[in-house]
Scaffold this active site. Sequence first.
Site, PDB file in Angstrom:
ATOM      1  N   ASN A 184     -14.718  -6.825 -49.785  1.00 37.67           N
ATOM      2  CA  ASN A 184     -15.681  -6.168 -49.086  1.00 37.67           C
ATOM      3  C   ASN A 184     -16.569  -7.263 -48.335  1.00 37.67           C
ATOM      4  O   ASN A 184     -16.987  -6.691 -47.334  1.00 37.67           O
ATOM      5  CB  ASN A 184     -16.605  -5.424 -50.248  1.00 37.67           C
ATOM      6  CG  ASN A 184     -18.037  -5.244 -49.503  1.00 37.67           C
ATOM      7  OD1 ASN A 184     -18.054  -4.194 -48.763  1.00 37.67           O
ATOM      8  ND2 ASN A 184     -19.039  -5.893 -49.885  1.00 37.67           N
ATOM      9  N   LYS A 224     -11.831  -6.927 -37.619  1.00 35.22           N
ATOM     10  CA  LYS A 224     -11.340  -5.907 -38.331  1.00 35.22           C
ATOM     11  C   LYS A 224     -10.283  -5.297 -37.830  1.00 35.22           C
ATOM     12  O   LYS A 224      -9.596  -4.636 -38.886  1.00 35.22           O
ATOM     13  CB  LYS A 224     -12.763  -5.048 -38.165  1.00 35.22           C
ATOM     14  CG  LYS A 224     -14.087  -5.333 -38.824  1.00 35.22           C
ATOM     15  CD  LYS A 224     -13.810  -5.685 -40.348  1.00 35.22           C
ATOM     16  CE  LYS A 224     -15.065  -6.021 -40.918  1.00 35.22           C
ATOM     17  NZ  LYS A 224     -14.948  -6.133 -42.450  1.00 35.22           N
ATOM     18  N   TYR A 260     -16.014  -9.682 -34.335  1.00 38.49           N
ATOM     19  CA  TYR A 260     -16.086  -8.938 -35.335  1.00 38.49           C
ATOM     20  C   TYR A 260     -15.183  -7.946 -35.178  1.00 38.49           C
ATOM     21  O   TYR A 260     -14.309  -7.492 -36.060  1.00 38.49           O
ATOM     22  CB  TYR A 260     -17.673  -8.198 -35.336  1.00 38.49           C
ATOM     23  CG  TYR A 260     -17.886  -7.292 -36.710  1.00 38.49           C
ATOM     24  CD1 TYR A 260     -17.905  -7.680 -38.010  1.00 38.49           C
ATOM     25  CD2 TYR A 260     -17.674  -5.867 -36.361  1.00 38.49           C
ATOM     26  CE1 TYR A 260     -17.999  -6.727 -38.979  1.00 38.49           C
ATOM     27  CE2 TYR A 260     -17.759  -4.908 -37.525  1.00 38.49           C
ATOM     28  CZ  TYR A 260     -17.942  -5.451 -38.702  1.00 38.49           C
ATOM     29  OH  TYR A 260     -18.167  -4.502 -39.891  1.00 38.49           O
ATOM     30  N   ASP A 313     -17.391 -17.737 -52.872  1.00 36.56           N
ATOM     31  CA  ASP A 313     -17.381 -17.776 -51.459  1.00 36.56           C
ATOM     32  C   ASP A 313     -16.121 -17.813 -50.879  1.00 36.56           C
ATOM     33  O   ASP A 313     -15.340 -18.615 -50.881  1.00 36.56           O
ATOM     34  CB  ASP A 313     -18.185 -19.203 -51.135  1.00 36.56           C
ATOM     35  CG  ASP A 313     -18.194 -19.421 -49.631  1.00 36.56           C
ATOM     36  OD1 ASP A 313     -17.816 -18.561 -48.641  1.00 36.56           O
ATOM     37  OD2 ASP A 313     -19.069 -20.331 -49.177  1.00 36.56           O
ATOM     38  N   VAL A 314     -16.040 -16.467 -50.109  1.00 32.54           N
ATOM     39  CA  VAL A 314     -14.682 -16.187 -49.562  1.00 32.54           C
ATOM     40  C   VAL A 314     -14.269 -17.156 -48.294  1.00 32.54           C
ATOM     41  O   VAL A 314     -13.133 -17.299 -48.031  1.00 32.54           O
ATOM     42  CB  VAL A 314     -14.548 -14.902 -48.888  1.00 32.54           C
ATOM     43  CG1 VAL A 314     -14.562 -13.927 -49.929  1.00 32.54           C
ATOM     44  CG2 VAL A 314     -15.264 -14.553 -47.830  1.00 32.54           C
ATOM     45  N   ARG A 335     -25.101  -6.983 -52.860  1.00 32.99           N
ATOM     46  CA  ARG A 335     -26.000  -5.864 -52.242  1.00 32.99           C
ATOM     47  C   ARG A 335     -25.059  -5.035 -51.331  1.00 32.99           C
ATOM     48  O   ARG A 335     -23.694  -5.196 -51.203  1.00 32.99           O
ATOM     49  CB  ARG A 335     -27.053  -6.529 -51.423  1.00 32.99           C
ATOM     50  CG  ARG A 335     -26.411  -7.228 -50.192  1.00 32.99           C
ATOM     51  CD  ARG A 335     -27.591  -7.756 -49.447  1.00 32.99           C
ATOM     52  NE  ARG A 335     -26.960  -7.969 -47.858  1.00 32.99           N
ATOM     53  CZ  ARG A 335     -27.468  -8.808 -47.148  1.00 32.99           C
ATOM     54  NH1 ARG A 335     -28.565  -9.548 -47.435  1.00 32.99           N
ATOM     55  NH2 ARG A 335     -27.137  -9.072 -45.718  1.00 32.99           N
ATOM     56  N   ILE A 366     -22.754  -2.321 -49.439  1.00 35.54           N
ATOM     57  CA  ILE A 366     -21.698  -1.591 -49.865  1.00 35.54           C
ATOM     58  C   ILE A 366     -20.970  -2.241 -51.160  1.00 35.54           C
ATOM     59  O   ILE A 366     -20.581  -1.352 -51.799  1.00 35.54           O
ATOM     60  CB  ILE A 366     -20.631  -1.523 -48.422  1.00 35.54           C
ATOM     61  CG1 ILE A 366     -21.245  -0.689 -47.370  1.00 35.54           C
ATOM     62  CG2 ILE A 366     -19.410  -0.996 -48.767  1.00 35.54           C
ATOM     63  CD1 ILE A 366     -20.469  -0.828 -46.019  1.00 35.54           C
TER      64      ILE A 366
END
Length: 259
Positions: free
Chosen positions: A94, A166, A162, A67-68, A20, A22
């Site tokens: 992603n 990033k 988060y 599953d990363v 789903r 992006i």
Amino acid sequence: MYMNKFRLDDRVAVVTGAARGIGFAIAEALAEAGARVVLTDYDAKALDDAVARLAATGATVEGEVFDVTDAAAAQRVNDAIVARHGRVDVLVNNAGIAISDHPAESMSDETWSRVIDVNLTGVFRACRAFGRGMLERGGGSIVNIGSMSGFIVNRPQEQVNYNASKAGVHHLTRSLAAEWGARGVRVNAVAPTYIDTEMNQYVHAKENEARLQGWVGNTPMHRLGRVDEIASVVLFLASDAASLMTGAIVLADGGYVCW
Ligand code: NDP
């Protein structure tokens, strides 16, 4: 001559977290450019639905559960795809999660680690597993989805996990670009602003109106982004149109970091 550089005919592309948002739009863009796209996600049912939706448009797509956060999965998924198609040319990392509104002074180890595991360690493991094959074959293009949160600190939400993840993705991207540049593997990242996906649906609730106005008001273009606006930047970086680019962190942020 120039438009052909954006084509991905005969390339094999893999996108994580593609069921789903992006990730799905990225899969759509790469397929439209001619690639055979392997959508991956950890929810098998959502993945099947996404693959069926794209296949119905005539795209050459398939699904692979990934599953990363599963330490062994990246190598397993890479090997399965290489066994079927001979190689992977493009990898888009992603998959990512946010757990926001947790002040740093009371954030649990679990809340910290969960986000770091998906957003940063997951990206590293996928780069390592897929990158190995790309290096052996002497070419490939990796695009990581970072965030403007790797440049600025979002407000008002408190999300040190988060933001740090990033920023980590951005420097991981540059580090791999430096290590692998001479061996034909390019590694770049896209840093989006707030995009109108599931991740941010809560902001449309009446009680969050002030937060939404804050996000939009802090953006020179005065709006949220759309998934296709990120997918088109990823397509550019994945393609030969960006053949001189590696280690770049491309902001697609409506100007957010200008202020
Ligand atoms: P969504 O939550 O809409 O989609 C993320 C997808 O990744 C979902 O299908 C989700 O599955 C999947 N996923 C979550 N955990 C894992 C995992 N461990 N392994 C594999 N797949 C997983 O997010 P977005 O589309 O909004 O975000 C995509 C990327 O863009 C993320 O990296 C995000 O940090 C980044 N980004 C997003 C921004 C935004 O405003 N939306 C802004 C800047 C960056 P499930 O649905 O089952 O959880």
